[in-house]
Design a protein around this motif. Sequence first.
Motif, PDB file in Angstrom:
ATOM      1  N   ALA A  25      97.722 -53.033  14.191  1.00 25.26           N
ATOM      2  CA  ALA A  25      97.447 -54.348  14.051  1.00 25.26           C
ATOM      3  C   ALA A  25      98.678 -55.209  13.939  1.00 25.26           C
ATOM      4  O   ALA A  25      99.776 -54.813  13.688  1.00 25.26           O
ATOM      5  N   GLU A  26      98.463 -56.566  14.351  1.00 26.69           N
ATOM      6  CA  GLU A  26      99.532 -57.383  14.350  1.00 26.69           C
ATOM      7  C   GLU A  26      99.547 -58.264  12.760  1.00 26.69           C
ATOM      8  O   GLU A  26     100.774 -58.370  12.342  1.00 26.69           O
ATOM      9  N   ASN A  27      98.510 -58.083  12.018  1.00 27.51           N
ATOM     10  CA  ASN A  27      98.631 -58.832  10.749  1.00 27.51           C
ATOM     11  C   ASN A  27      99.037 -57.876   9.737  1.00 27.51           C
ATOM     12  O   ASN A  27      98.522 -56.695   9.652  1.00 27.51           O
ATOM     13  N   LEU A  28     100.000 -58.311   9.037  1.00 32.12           N
ATOM     14  CA  LEU A  28     100.766 -57.408   8.178  1.00 32.12           C
ATOM     15  C   LEU A  28      99.822 -56.923   6.947  1.00 32.12           C
ATOM     16  O   LEU A  28     100.234 -56.146   6.029  1.00 32.12           O
ATOM     17  N   ASP A  29      98.617 -57.952   6.822  1.00 35.00           N
ATOM     18  CA  ASP A  29      97.811 -57.365   5.692  1.00 35.00           C
ATOM     19  C   ASP A  29      97.456 -55.937   5.903  1.00 35.00           C
ATOM     20  O   ASP A  29      96.683 -55.300   5.032  1.00 35.00           O
ATOM     21  N   PHE A  30      97.012 -55.613   7.118  1.00 37.07           N
ATOM     22  CA  PHE A  30      96.275 -54.527   7.448  1.00 37.07           C
ATOM     23  C   PHE A  30      97.552 -53.336   8.213  1.00 37.07           C
ATOM     24  O   PHE A  30      97.012 -52.230   8.205  1.00 37.07           O
ATOM     25  N   PHE A  31      98.667 -53.698   8.383  1.00 37.35           N
ATOM     26  CA  PHE A  31      99.396 -52.723   8.882  1.00 37.35           C
ATOM     27  C   PHE A  31     100.870 -52.822   8.380  1.00 37.35           C
ATOM     28  O   PHE A  31     101.393 -54.058   8.276  1.00 37.35           O
ATOM     29  N   LEU A  32     101.388 -51.667   8.259  1.00 37.39           N
ATOM     30  CA  LEU A  32     102.731 -51.678   7.652  1.00 37.39           C
ATOM     31  C   LEU A  32     103.445 -50.593   8.266  1.00 37.39           C
ATOM     32  O   LEU A  32     102.913 -49.217   8.052  1.00 37.39           O
ATOM     33  N   PRO A  33     104.480 -50.551   9.148  1.00 36.71           N
ATOM     34  CA  PRO A  33     105.309 -49.206   9.669  1.00 36.71           C
ATOM     35  C   PRO A  33     105.841 -48.320   8.517  1.00 36.71           C
ATOM     36  O   PRO A  33     106.316 -49.105   7.614  1.00 36.71           O
ATOM     37  N   GLY A  34     106.030 -47.131   8.977  1.00 40.12           N
ATOM     38  CA  GLY A  34     106.736 -46.257   7.910  1.00 40.12           C
ATOM     39  C   GLY A  34     106.766 -44.960   8.369  1.00 40.12           C
ATOM     40  O   GLY A  34     106.151 -44.481   9.473  1.00 40.12           O
ATOM     41  N   ASP A  35     107.531 -44.105   7.578  1.00 40.47           N
ATOM     42  CA  ASP A  35     107.745 -42.697   8.158  1.00 40.47           C
ATOM     43  C   ASP A  35     106.342 -41.753   8.097  1.00 40.47           C
ATOM     44  O   ASP A  35     106.331 -40.975   8.668  1.00 40.47           O
ATOM     45  N   TYR A  36     105.543 -42.138   7.090  1.00 41.04           N
ATOM     46  CA  TYR A  36     104.311 -41.449   6.793  1.00 41.04           C
ATOM     47  C   TYR A  36     103.291 -42.682   6.503  1.00 41.04           C
ATOM     48  O   TYR A  36     103.305 -43.473   5.819  1.00 41.04           O
ATOM     49  N   LEU A  37     102.374 -42.626   7.133  1.00 34.76           N
ATOM     50  CA  LEU A  37     101.246 -43.637   7.484  1.00 34.76           C
ATOM     51  C   LEU A  37      99.858 -43.179   6.411  1.00 34.76           C
ATOM     52  O   LEU A  37      99.603 -42.093   6.472  1.00 34.76           O
ATOM     53  N   LEU A  38      99.552 -44.105   5.595  1.00 36.65           N
ATOM     54  CA  LEU A  38      98.330 -43.993   5.076  1.00 36.65           C
ATOM     55  C   LEU A  38      97.257 -44.697   5.637  1.00 36.65           C
ATOM     56  O   LEU A  38      97.353 -45.916   5.969  1.00 36.65           O
ATOM     57  N   GLY A  39      96.037 -44.095   5.941  1.00 41.03           N
ATOM     58  CA  GLY A  39      95.021 -44.843   6.387  1.00 41.03           C
ATOM     59  C   GLY A  39      94.088 -45.450   5.020  1.00 41.03           C
ATOM     60  O   GLY A  39      94.064 -44.486   4.000  1.00 41.03           O
TER      61      GLY A  39
END
Length: 845
Positions: A25-39
């Motif tokens: 997602a483009e909206n940072l409310d919904f997406f934050l990059p990282g080494d390990y992602l949480l859904g």
Amino acid sequence: MGLWIRTLWHLFFPMQLLTGLAEPAENLDFFLPGDYLLGGLFTLHANAKGTSHLTILQVPSCEEYEMKVLGYNLMQAMRFAVEEINNHSSLLPGVQLGYEIVDICYQTNNVQPVLYFLTQPDYFLPISKDYSYYIPRVVAVIGPDNSESTITVANFLSLFLLPQITYSANSDQLRNKRLYPAMLRTMPSATHHIEAMVQLMLHFHWNWIVVLMSNDDYGRDNSQLLRDRLARTNDICVAFQEVLPTPQANQFLTAAELKQLDSILLKLKQSTARVVVIFSPELVLHNFFHGALYWNVTDTVWIASESWSIDPVLHNLPGLQSTGTFLGITIQAVTIPGFSEFRLRPTEATPERQPTKNSSRATCNQECDACLNVTKTFSSILTLSGERVVYCVYSAVYAVAHALHNLLHCGRHHCTKKTVYPWQLLKEIRKVNFPLLSNQIFFDEQGDVPMRLDVVQWQWLRKQNPFQSVAFYFPMQQALRMVGNISWHTEDNTVPRSMCSKSCQQGQSKKSVGIHPCCFECIDCQPGTFLNQTADEYQCKSCPMSMWSNPRDTSCFRRKLAFLQWHEVPTIMVAMLAVLGFLSTLAILVIFWRNFQTPMVRSAGGPMCILMLVPLLLAFGMMPVYVGQPTVPTCICRQAFFTLCYSVCISCITVRSFQIVCVFKMASHLPRAYSFWVRYHGPYVFVVVITALKGVIIASNMLTTPINPMGHPDPEDPSVMILSCHPNYRNGLLFNTSMDLFLSMVGFIFAYLGKELPTNYNEAKFITLSMTFSFTSSVSLCTFMSVYNGVLVTIMDLLVTVLNFLAISLGYFGPKCYMILFYPERNTVAYFNSVIQGYTMRKSL
């Protein structure tokens, strides 16, 4: 596993449709990059009745539905926890957590996001025999909130052992680790929510309730859990249970659904049950409470399940406070420092990354333009009500972070970054045990965090917390503790009553009316019975034989013991008669002993008189055995000694009357028989035989029937226990008396036959008097004992015994003593000869 692979293959076949919809997602409310992602799976828009996902392969556009403020609040909690761990914690030094969040629209968008989380970065999920070393897009999934969506997602994630931590779904189905091995949750199960409700109702003595439920798994499962819990006790009954109609996304109800809703409200209005338990998502309840206001439903206690217990939108419904008192079961409130400010913070987005309305990802359900503004309008309610379910999301993120901390072997300043497989992380999450804001976070065997539950009351008049905690429920102890006063929506602030029947008063048993155990009549326990409410509320138990109770007693008391006592007037009177008999008999014995050789004594029987007087004297002396508390020896004396003494006396009188007739009437006709009778001491043989026969009767009676003393209730006053000899004593006494009655009749007959004898030998009238009195008194005693069973039986028995002995002592021996003492000239041989000669001359003329 093959069946699931084929199922997944059919689901992945249209993957091309999903790849274009599931890019980051483009909206940072919904997406934050990282080494390990949480859904993250949250309900930002709610559509409880959408069906588009069942007919076409298209992800629903959630923004068409009503926004759910609490869902957005929970999503912000996940973002806040991730950023807090990344920026202010030494938990994962050098490691950045990221997240990808999707709006599931309550239930209509579950499959697409879970497939997206399971794919690799190239949006491909390969078919393989072994997924042990498969690396999905996310390392764990937080959510969803409701049980139906959680179960759907868990069916997918459990195949890959991808950790899933739900923060709100409380269905007991999720405790089955064979079906859902990767499912965990940071709140207690529905069983504890139900138990908290039941204990709350028991605390306020509400036993007549209404259950309303939504037409989904949540409503059905929780209402079934409540019924199962109530089935284990008869303290609470369900007056009726109804299914609430589910509205469309625009809250529109059809004509049939409106009719169904009106029927439920009318039934509720007419019911005597004033406590209503509702298991339903909040979307279903808007129309219901609008209807309750229209139907003027008041004075009702509404018990809210977790799904709507702290819903701010429902709380703001105008006029809702007039319908009654609202109590809800929810997770404990935990203040999370800094969260309130973070929740209302605008999202920072770079200019080149600004989301657009025309973006191809507009239906990815990762946009919520109005969420922030709407949340601000409910900011005070959300802040004052405390971070409740928010803390469950917050602790779920921290549980994953602690598991990564252990898995990556993190120190204070460094973590060893490596590939993390889902099953490895799941194993570590199950083992976490850490403090978090004054709470200890760990998962039990069923994968639940045993957090405390709160019972909250909805407030409208106060500016502080609109959801005020009034009680705590502790899952580990399964105990409810009241901590605050409830302001009831009733006159004088009294606790509402919701009972099918009024509580029975003390000493009243319940008699069921109808099929509900809570509906009953109250029956007073009768005298001699008591009610032990802890053992059985439906039956009055009889008191033990030695005890009694008054009407409506809850226990028995010992009966007052009644027996013949010395201070009583009847006892004193009979004792005086006995003393008179003893003294007179003793005097007669002395007189007869001193005048033993005189004609008067010899004509009365001589030695046989002594044989009669000695038992009489002993009998009068043993009279005290009738007084006082009966014992085995006294009962033996009453049954054996007195009747044996009396039989000796009566047999002597009988044989004496027989002798008189033989001497004057039969001697001339049967000289040989008379000679035989005299030679072998017939009178004494007769007395011995009769005495022996009486002894055999007494012994057999004592051997066949017990003679031990016992008590029996007084027929006039059951609270009094009459102590007497065993009831068989009466039977034995009657049986023994029958022989004495027979001897009395025989003696009376012989005495009557000798009524014309000379005056000095004419003892017939005295014997007749004695035998008549003896026979009459014995018959009277038998009659009295057969119709009366009170303490007077003992008195009558003693009185008859004393009078019978007096009749013999004074009636038979009294006239002879009178002649001996006052007419000594008649106590000579010459006088007796002259009387006999005169009698003979008269008979010959």
